[in-house]
Design an enzyme around this catalytic site. Structure first.
Site, PDB file in Angstrom:
ATOM      1  N   HIS A 157      24.740 104.169  60.807  1.00 11.72           N
ATOM      2  CA  HIS A 157      26.076 103.568  60.694  1.00 11.72           C
ATOM      3  C   HIS A 157      26.231 102.783  59.399  1.00 11.72           C
ATOM      4  CE1 HIS A 157      26.939 104.869  64.740  1.00 11.72           C
ATOM      5  NE2 HIS A 157      25.749 104.413  65.081  1.00 11.72           N
ATOM      6  N   GLU A 163      12.786  88.766  62.396  1.00 12.39           N
ATOM      7  CA  GLU A 163      11.828  87.699  62.075  1.00 12.39           C
ATOM      8  C   GLU A 163      10.965  88.103  60.871  1.00 12.39           C
ATOM      9  OE1 GLU A 163      11.549  84.765  62.649  1.00 12.39           O
ATOM     10  OE2 GLU A 163       9.480  84.187  62.374  1.00 12.39           O
ATOM     11  N   LYS A 190      11.610  72.010  56.051  1.00  8.35           N
ATOM     12  CA  LYS A 190      11.019  72.381  57.335  1.00  8.35           C
ATOM     13  C   LYS A 190      11.968  72.063  58.476  1.00  8.35           C
ATOM     14  CE  LYS A 190       7.790  73.686  60.171  1.00  8.35           C
ATOM     15  NZ  LYS A 190       7.758  75.160  60.380  1.00  8.35           N
ATOM     16  N   ASN A 229      18.280  58.492  55.686  1.00 10.62           N
ATOM     17  CA  ASN A 229      18.412  59.921  55.995  1.00 10.62           C
ATOM     18  C   ASN A 229      19.790  60.131  56.609  1.00 10.62           C
ATOM     19  OD1 ASN A 229      15.781  60.195  55.250  1.00 10.62           O
ATOM     20  ND2 ASN A 229      14.999  60.672  57.296  1.00 10.62           N
ATOM     21  N   ARG A 279       8.222  68.613  55.235  1.00 11.20           N
ATOM     22  CA  ARG A 279       9.625  68.722  55.634  1.00 11.20           C
ATOM     23  C   ARG A 279      10.499  69.234  54.498  1.00 11.20           C
ATOM     24  NH1 ARG A 279      10.869  65.376  60.111  1.00 11.20           N
ATOM     25  NH2 ARG A 279      12.959  65.142  59.309  1.00 11.20           N
TER      26      ARG A 279
HETATM   27  O1  M6R Z   1      12.854  73.426  63.941  1.00 10.38           O
HETATM   28  P1  M6R Z   1      13.698  74.609  64.356  1.00 10.38           P
HETATM   29  O2  M6R Z   1      12.934  75.614  65.122  1.00 10.38           O
HETATM   30  O3  M6R Z   1      14.953  74.198  65.059  1.00 10.38           O
HETATM   31  O4  M6R Z   1      14.124  75.258  62.986  1.00 10.38           O
HETATM   32  C1  M6R Z   1      15.016  76.333  62.943  1.00 10.38           C
HETATM   33  C2  M6R Z   1      14.971  77.028  61.610  1.00 10.38           C
HETATM   34  O5  M6R Z   1      15.351  76.141  60.585  1.00 10.38           O
HETATM   35  C3  M6R Z   1      13.571  77.570  61.301  1.00 10.38           C
HETATM   36  O6  M6R Z   1      13.108  78.406  62.302  1.00 10.38           O
HETATM   37  C4  M6R Z   1      13.587  78.350  59.971  1.00 10.38           C
HETATM   38  O7  M6R Z   1      14.361  79.494  60.090  1.00 10.38           O
HETATM   39  C5  M6R Z   1      12.149  78.667  59.569  1.00 10.38           C
HETATM   40  N1  M6R Z   1      11.863  78.085  58.293  1.00 10.38           N
HETATM   41  C6  M6R Z   1      11.875  80.128  59.517  1.00 10.38           C
HETATM   42  O8  M6R Z   1      10.546  80.383  59.148  1.00 10.38           O
END
Ligand code: M6R
Length: 608
Positions: free
Chosen positions: A504, A481, A603, A99, A27
């Site tokens: 542009h 992505e 994470k 947390n 995380r």
């Molecule tokens: O757990 P989630 O899908 O809601 O997380 C969203 C973003 O924090 C997550 O996709 C982040 O952009 C990734 N680390 C990208 O690889």
């Protein structure tokens, strides 16, 4: 971000807590600590850096059967041992792991200091053990209730008391907590992943609830007083595939290679080629409900937002229902108009992203219908939505999201098929698309078995000061992505543009040798993207071309050619994203980055 584990029972608490913390490492965190009850005293150990540092500071065995532990991702106060959790009151009779963020901690701190309390950290959390201690007159539940009634903000807290050798209190307001049920032992955690080795039976705390956890009993109460509504005991998802990294050097690489199975799991039982239709049980929408939809809006952050963009394009393009995707943090804070006959989809791997959860609440408070597209079963977003689809990727441990993206996109394609069947798609065309979807895992497997000259492209990227990704239609979010992955784990400056935007502005960035990663599969945008490739090539860019196998023109224009399998034009994101994931991984590897835990990132982003 931060993680909490707690244990009470017959085992040695130290190793159980350390094991739980290791499972929460993915995380993201910067320090770790434990508080265990040894004899009549709480022993607190905290270390900056990895859980292994903490483990090294502890004896292999402890004499404790009760404790709490925490991984901290700094918000209030620097990364120091003093700021690591758990925090204790002055006499070490109460220890707290927290947390979330306490908004009014400064006022409380000043008041406590005026009463003579000496603080030992810069954290917001430290007010809690002092407050609990102040209100404690033999009844721990009452002390915690009173302390929490003083604070504003978000919390998932775990509390232990030196005077109560068989008790953990846990309370939740905005930060998830799960209670794991064992035999003669019980657990708490902020993420069920910490518990899978010990139990699969869990209950999820709701906001405003408090759990009284003993080795042979768990009771849930309302923070405001009285008992909580009865909880259903839920079963955690089975662990798919191999636990740990297996034969792979990093979780990210393992998760990239798990995609044939994770996509297949997402499809299983949901796509019906013979009937020319699809079924998403969790959506609880009849064909009549689908037909009545005026619009579909998809909400998410980061990679999940990119999946949402692919979904919106496919929904509008194929089902002809107006559809758009929006970054959840923007959506929730702009006071959006909610369409009462629309559908909102909250997309999240973790199901805990604070902004996406905030967006869900924004839709709900205005009477809109919101459903989840979520990976983690029982997560806050899944439970808040109450309906939706699990993507069943299995645990994604690397910070960089890979298999969750392809499964999110798969789930959105399934939904597109269902929706389009009520409007635009004939049974024949729906069957064809359903079959194409069912074949996707094999195409992904085939590509990963033979991914082409990734290293040649990596050589261009690691030498570059800047790189640009471009694509049109569904290949634009795929480009975004790819750029996000490269920034996130390789730290290479780059951005992504719709190919039509090049003239542009961004084309000015190009100089001789600038890598341009062009995503140009065979679809209705193919010809125009090829023209854009010609334009950037004429400005000296080196083209890393990602195109459909057999496309001779794209191959001729590419300095490094990365062909992907032939799939239905709608489904190309499932294969075009694969070389981008591998490029980011291999570039990060070449640059010696910490691939699974890139700097500054977590994470699961559980704060706004
Ligand atoms: O757990 P989630 O899908 O809601 O997380 C969203 C973003 O924090 C997550 O996709 C982040 O952009 C990734 N680390 C990208 O690889």
């Amino acid at each position: 971000m931060c993680g909490i584990v707690g244990y009470v029972g017959h085992r040695d608490a130290g190793p159980v807590l350390l094991d739980g913390l290791r499972r929460l490492e993915y995380r993201g965190y910067d320090s770790a600590g434990v508080a265990i009850l040894e004899g009549e005293n709480l022993t607190i150990r905290r270390e900056v850096g990895q859980v292994s540092n903490l483990a090294a500071s502890m004896p292999e065995r402890t004499t404790s059967h009760l404790g709490i532990a925490h991984t901290r991702w700094a918000t209030h106060g620097g990364v120091t041992r003093a700021n690591a959790h758990p925090h204790a009151d002055t006499e070490h009779r109460v220890a707290v792991a927290h947390n979330g963020i306490l908004d009014n901690h400064q006022v409380i701190r000043r008041n406590l200091e005026a009463e003579g309390v000496v603080f030992r950290s810069d954290t917001d959390t430290e007010v809690l053990p002092h407050l609990i201690r102040k209100f404690y007159q033999g009844d721990p539940v009452e002390a915690l209730r009173r302390a929490l009634s003083e604070v504003r903000g978000t919390y998932g807290v775990a509390v232990v008391f030196a005077d109560h050798p068989d008790l953990i209190l846990a309370a939740r307001n905005g930060s998830p907590l799960v209670v794991g049920l064992g035999e003669g032992e019980n657990f708490i955690a902020s993420d069920s992943h910490a518990l899978v080795r010990y139990t699969r039976r869990v209950i999820y705390l709701e906001d405003g609830e408090l759990a009284v956890v003993k080795s042979d009993d768990v009771a849930t109460l309302r923070l405001s007083g009285g008992r909580a509504a009865p909880h259903t005991v839920e079963e955690l998802e089975p662990v798919y595939g191999v636990e740990g990294k297996g034969e792979f050097a990093h979780y990210m690489l393992k998760e990239i290679h798990e995609q044939p199975e994770s996509i297949a799991r997402c499809l299983r039982g949901r796509v019906l080629p013979e009937e020319g239709n699809a079924r998403l049980g969790g959506f609880e929408m009849s064909p009549r409900d689908l037909l009545a939809l005026s619009r579909v809006q998809l909400l998410g952050c980061g990679t999940s937002f990119h999946a949402g963009l692919v979904g919106a394009l496919s929904i509008e393009g194929l089902a002809r229902v107006p559809s758009s995707a929006e970054i959840a943090s923007e959506f929730r804070s702009r006071n959006p108009v909610i369409a009462s006959d629309g559908l909102y989809l909250a997309i999240s791997q973790s199901g805990e992203t604070a902004d996406t959860l905030g967006a869900v609440k924004e839709v709900q408070v205005k009477g809109g219908r919101v459903m989840g597209v979520v990976n983690v079963v029982g997560s806050s977003i899944a439970r808040s939505c109450g309906a939706g689809v699990y993507i069943h990727s299995g645990p994604e441990v690397a910070v960089a999201s890979t298999k969750a993206f392809t499964s999110q996109v798969t789930a959105l394609f399934i939904f597109t098929l269902m929706l389009a069947r009520t409007r635009t798609l004939s049974p024949h065309d729906a069957s064809r698309l359903a079959r194409a979807l069912m074949e996707a895992p094999e195409h992904v497997r085939a590509y990963l078995a033979s991914p082409g000259p990734i290293q040649e492209a990596v050589r261009l990227l690691v030498a570059a000061r800047y790189a640009l990704f471009m694509g049109r239609g569904v290949s634009w979010p795929v480009a975004m992505e790819g750029a996000l992955k490269l920034k996130e784990i390789a730290y290479i400056p780059c951005e992504a543009y719709p190919a039509g935007e090049m003239k542009h502005g961004p084309i000015a960035m190009l100089e001789k040798g600038t890598p341009v990663i062009a995503i140009v599969p065979q679809d209705e945008h193919h010809e125009r993207t090829l023209s854009n490739i010609q334009e950037v090539k004429a400005r000296g860019a080196s083209i890393i071309g990602i195109f459909t196998r057999g496309d001779e023109e794209a191959e001729r224009l590419s300095d490094v050619a990365l062909p992907v399998p032939v799939v239905d034009p709608l489904l190309t994101p499932l294969v075009t994203v694969l070389p981008l994931q591998l490029l980011a991984y291999q570039a990060a590897l070449a640059l010696g980055r910490d691939i699974d835990r890139p700097r500054n990132l977590a994470k699961s982003v559980t704060v706004e």
